[in-house]
Motif scaffolding. Structure first.
Motif, PDB file in Angstrom:
ATOM      1  N   LYS A  35       8.567   0.050  -5.836  1.00 20.56           N
ATOM      2  CA  LYS A  35       7.190  -0.412  -5.190  1.00 20.56           C
ATOM      3  C   LYS A  35       7.741  -1.798  -5.164  1.00 20.56           C
ATOM      4  O   LYS A  35       7.641  -2.681  -5.457  1.00 20.56           O
ATOM      5  CB  LYS A  35       6.085  -0.259  -6.519  1.00 20.56           C
ATOM      6  N   LYS A  36       6.540  -2.980  -4.131  1.00 23.75           N
ATOM      7  CA  LYS A  36       5.950  -3.563  -3.752  1.00 23.75           C
ATOM      8  C   LYS A  36       4.507  -3.479  -3.767  1.00 23.75           C
ATOM      9  O   LYS A  36       4.088  -3.727  -3.161  1.00 23.75           O
ATOM     10  CB  LYS A  36       6.673  -4.408  -3.076  1.00 23.75           C
ATOM     11  N   LEU A  37       3.955  -4.912  -4.345  1.00 24.11           N
ATOM     12  CA  LEU A  37       2.538  -5.818  -3.737  1.00 24.11           C
ATOM     13  C   LEU A  37       2.351  -6.127  -2.540  1.00 24.11           C
ATOM     14  O   LEU A  37       3.306  -6.888  -2.517  1.00 24.11           O
ATOM     15  CB  LEU A  37       1.553  -5.578  -5.334  1.00 24.11           C
ATOM     16  N   ILE A  38       1.674  -5.469  -1.358  1.00 26.89           N
ATOM     17  CA  ILE A  38       1.809  -6.349  -0.688  1.00 26.89           C
ATOM     18  C   ILE A  38      -0.078  -6.833  -0.631  1.00 26.89           C
ATOM     19  O   ILE A  38      -0.669  -5.992  -0.955  1.00 26.89           O
ATOM     20  CB  ILE A  38       2.065  -5.857   0.768  1.00 26.89           C
ATOM     21  N   GLU A  39      -0.286  -8.197  -0.415  1.00 25.66           N
ATOM     22  CA  GLU A  39      -1.132  -8.203  -0.188  1.00 25.66           C
ATOM     23  C   GLU A  39      -1.627  -8.901   1.513  1.00 25.66           C
ATOM     24  O   GLU A  39      -1.193  -9.087   2.594  1.00 25.66           O
ATOM     25  CB  GLU A  39      -1.835 -10.051  -0.255  1.00 25.66           C
ATOM     26  N   VAL A  40      -3.062  -8.073   2.142  1.00 27.65           N
ATOM     27  CA  VAL A  40      -2.997  -7.989   3.419  1.00 27.65           C
ATOM     28  C   VAL A  40      -4.029  -9.387   3.677  1.00 27.65           C
ATOM     29  O   VAL A  40      -5.103  -8.585   2.503  1.00 27.65           O
ATOM     30  CB  VAL A  40      -3.058  -6.800   4.012  1.00 27.65           C
ATOM     31  N   ARG A  41      -4.413 -10.221   4.355  1.00 23.11           N
ATOM     32  CA  ARG A  41      -4.651 -11.319   4.604  1.00 23.11           C
ATOM     33  C   ARG A  41      -5.935 -11.044   6.073  1.00 23.11           C
ATOM     34  O   ARG A  41      -5.094 -10.236   6.999  1.00 23.11           O
ATOM     35  CB  ARG A  41      -4.525 -12.448   4.577  1.00 23.11           C
ATOM     36  N   GLU A  42      -7.437 -10.621   5.834  1.00 23.57           N
ATOM     37  CA  GLU A  42      -7.903 -10.798   7.160  1.00 23.57           C
ATOM     38  C   GLU A  42      -6.964 -12.124   8.186  1.00 23.57           C
ATOM     39  O   GLU A  42      -7.416 -13.347   7.565  1.00 23.57           O
ATOM     40  CB  GLU A  42      -9.266 -10.648   7.102  1.00 23.57           C
ATOM     41  N   SER A  43      -6.881 -11.146   9.457  1.00 26.19           N
ATOM     42  CA  SER A  43      -6.243 -12.671  10.334  1.00 26.19           C
ATOM     43  C   SER A  43      -7.675 -12.877  11.600  1.00 26.19           C
ATOM     44  O   SER A  43      -7.427 -13.462  13.068  1.00 26.19           O
ATOM     45  CB  SER A  43      -5.169 -12.255  11.152  1.00 26.19           C
ATOM     46  N   SER A  44      -8.194 -11.655  11.731  1.00 25.15           N
ATOM     47  CA  SER A  44      -9.467 -12.065  12.927  1.00 25.15           C
ATOM     48  C   SER A  44     -10.162 -11.026  12.295  1.00 25.15           C
ATOM     49  O   SER A  44     -10.739  -9.597  11.249  1.00 25.15           O
ATOM     50  CB  SER A  44      -8.800 -11.051  14.092  1.00 25.15           C
ATOM     51  N   PRO A  45     -11.786 -10.949  12.847  1.00 25.32           N
ATOM     52  CA  PRO A  45     -12.227 -10.869  12.501  1.00 25.32           C
ATOM     53  C   PRO A  45     -12.694  -9.349  12.439  1.00 25.32           C
ATOM     54  O   PRO A  45     -12.972  -7.912  12.490  1.00 25.32           O
ATOM     55  CB  PRO A  45     -14.127 -11.299  13.199  1.00 25.32           C
ATOM     56  N   VAL A  46     -11.454  -8.659  14.303  1.00 29.75           N
ATOM     57  CA  VAL A  46     -11.595  -7.185  15.119  1.00 29.75           C
ATOM     58  C   VAL A  46     -10.779  -6.488  14.015  1.00 29.75           C
ATOM     59  O   VAL A  46     -10.997  -5.109  13.262  1.00 29.75           O
ATOM     60  CB  VAL A  46     -11.172  -7.434  16.530  1.00 29.75           C
ATOM     61  N   ASN A  47      -9.640  -6.766  13.997  1.00 29.04           N
ATOM     62  CA  ASN A  47      -8.250  -6.328  13.191  1.00 29.04           C
ATOM     63  C   ASN A  47      -7.134  -6.827  12.012  1.00 29.04           C
ATOM     64  O   ASN A  47      -7.362  -7.971  12.008  1.00 29.04           O
ATOM     65  CB  ASN A  47      -7.780  -5.119  14.229  1.00 29.04           C
ATOM     66  N   THR A  48      -6.892  -5.700  11.382  1.00 29.37           N
ATOM     67  CA  THR A  48      -5.983  -6.434  10.226  1.00 29.37           C
ATOM     68  C   THR A  48      -4.944  -5.546  10.588  1.00 29.37           C
ATOM     69  O   THR A  48      -5.106  -4.560  10.300  1.00 29.37           O
ATOM     70  CB  THR A  48      -6.172  -6.999   8.889  1.00 29.37           C
ATOM     71  N   PHE A  49      -3.622  -6.386  10.882  1.00 30.93           N
ATOM     72  CA  PHE A  49      -2.589  -4.949  10.908  1.00 30.93           C
ATOM     73  C   PHE A  49      -1.678  -5.656  10.508  1.00 30.93           C
ATOM     74  O   PHE A  49      -1.317  -6.869   9.616  1.00 30.93           O
ATOM     75  CB  PHE A  49      -2.404  -5.259  12.708  1.00 30.93           C
ATOM     76  N   LEU A  50      -0.802  -5.253   9.153  1.00 30.62           N
ATOM     77  CA  LEU A  50       0.236  -4.666   8.469  1.00 30.62           C
ATOM     78  C   LEU A  50       1.516  -4.328   9.288  1.00 30.62           C
ATOM     79  O   LEU A  50       1.828  -3.209   9.348  1.00 30.62           O
ATOM     80  CB  LEU A  50       0.180  -4.208   7.753  1.00 30.62           C
ATOM     81  N   ILE A  51       2.381  -4.618   8.932  1.00 29.39           N
ATOM     82  CA  ILE A  51       3.839  -4.783   9.607  1.00 29.39           C
ATOM     83  C   ILE A  51       4.631  -4.656   8.827  1.00 29.39           C
ATOM     84  O   ILE A  51       4.701  -5.840   8.189  1.00 29.39           O
ATOM     85  CB  ILE A  51       3.980  -5.808  11.310  1.00 29.39           C
ATOM     86  N   LEU A  52       5.332  -3.343   8.171  1.00 30.73           N
ATOM     87  CA  LEU A  52       5.937  -3.218   6.951  1.00 30.73           C
ATOM     88  C   LEU A  52       7.104  -3.461   7.349  1.00 30.73           C
ATOM     89  O   LEU A  52       8.077  -2.711   8.698  1.00 30.73           O
ATOM     90  CB  LEU A  52       5.667  -2.456   6.364  1.00 30.73           C
ATOM     91  N   GLY A  53       8.541  -4.224   7.319  1.00 31.64           N
ATOM     92  CA  GLY A  53      10.041  -4.389   7.189  1.00 31.64           C
ATOM     93  C   GLY A  53       9.988  -3.462   5.655  1.00 31.64           C
ATOM     94  O   GLY A  53      10.553  -4.789   4.975  1.00 31.64           O
ATOM     95  N   ILE A  54      10.780  -2.847   5.482  1.00 35.30           N
ATOM     96  CA  ILE A  54      11.094  -2.479   4.469  1.00 35.30           C
ATOM     97  C   ILE A  54      12.969  -2.043   4.341  1.00 35.30           C
ATOM     98  O   ILE A  54      12.803  -0.617   5.434  1.00 35.30           O
ATOM     99  CB  ILE A  54      10.503  -1.805   3.506  1.00 35.30           C
ATOM    100  N   THR A  55      13.459  -2.005   3.445  1.00 32.30           N
ATOM    101  CA  THR A  55      14.607  -1.968   3.284  1.00 32.30           C
ATOM    102  C   THR A  55      14.626  -1.544   2.501  1.00 32.30           C
ATOM    103  O   THR A  55      15.118  -2.054   1.108  1.00 32.30           O
ATOM    104  CB  THR A  55      15.921  -3.419   3.745  1.00 32.30           C
ATOM    105  N   SER A  56      15.873   0.023   2.555  1.00 29.53           N
ATOM    106  CA  SER A  56      16.237   0.438   0.599  1.00 29.53           C
ATOM    107  C   SER A  56      18.051   0.794   1.199  1.00 29.53           C
ATOM    108  O   SER A  56      17.959   1.500   2.044  1.00 29.53           O
ATOM    109  CB  SER A  56      15.234   1.393   0.374  1.00 29.53           C
ATOM    110  N   ARG A  57      18.315   0.722   0.337  1.00 29.44           N
ATOM    111  CA  ARG A  57      19.555   1.142   0.145  1.00 29.44           C
ATOM    112  C   ARG A  57      19.780   2.215  -0.657  1.00 29.44           C
ATOM    113  O   ARG A  57      18.543   2.861  -1.994  1.00 29.44           O
ATOM    114  CB  ARG A  57      20.635   0.291  -0.552  1.00 29.44           C
ATOM    115  N   ILE A  58      20.785   3.839  -0.524  1.00 25.94           N
ATOM    116  CA  ILE A  58      20.920   4.926  -0.760  1.00 25.94           C
ATOM    117  C   ILE A  58      22.071   4.891  -0.760  1.00 25.94           C
ATOM    118  O   ILE A  58      22.776   4.506   0.066  1.00 25.94           O
ATOM    119  CB  ILE A  58      19.555   5.949  -0.233  1.00 25.94           C
ATOM    120  N   LYS A  59      22.392   6.038  -1.829  1.00 32.05           N
ATOM    121  CA  LYS A  59      23.933   6.114  -2.479  1.00 32.05           C
ATOM    122  C   LYS A  59      24.163   7.682  -2.264  1.00 32.05           C
ATOM    123  O   LYS A  59      23.186   7.559  -3.151  1.00 32.05           O
ATOM    124  CB  LYS A  59      24.525   5.450  -3.282  1.00 32.05           C
TER     125      LYS A  59
END
Length: 83
Positions: free
Chosen positions: A55-79
């Protein structure tokens, strides 16, 4: 642990809601990286992002009055463990 190749779902969760899933095929002892790139419309605030129990806590900040988008790039290693 397993002795044969298997396909497992790897799920992306934001604030306890599943927003994406990638099937991953692993042979015994194999290690792979799984990357999620997900665009989600979210209001400004703090969000918990989880993949395979990491788990990771991500802060989303308002970038424009219309929409805020979060683009996640998450990498996990599994074995997949050999018996």
């Amino acid at each position: 642990m397993g002795t044969k190749k298997d396909t497992l779902p790897v799920v992306l969760i934001i604030n306890n809601t599943e927003v994406g899933s990638n099937p991953v095929t692993l042979a015994p002892g194999e290690v792979k990286e799984v990357t999620f790139i997900q665009q989600v419309a979210l209001p400004a605030g703090n969000y918990t992002v989880e993949v395979l129990g990491q788990k990771k806590l991500i802060e989303v900040r308002e970038s424009s009055p219309v929409n805020t988008f979060l683009i996640l790039g998450i990498t996990s290693r599994i074995k997949r463990e050999e018996p």
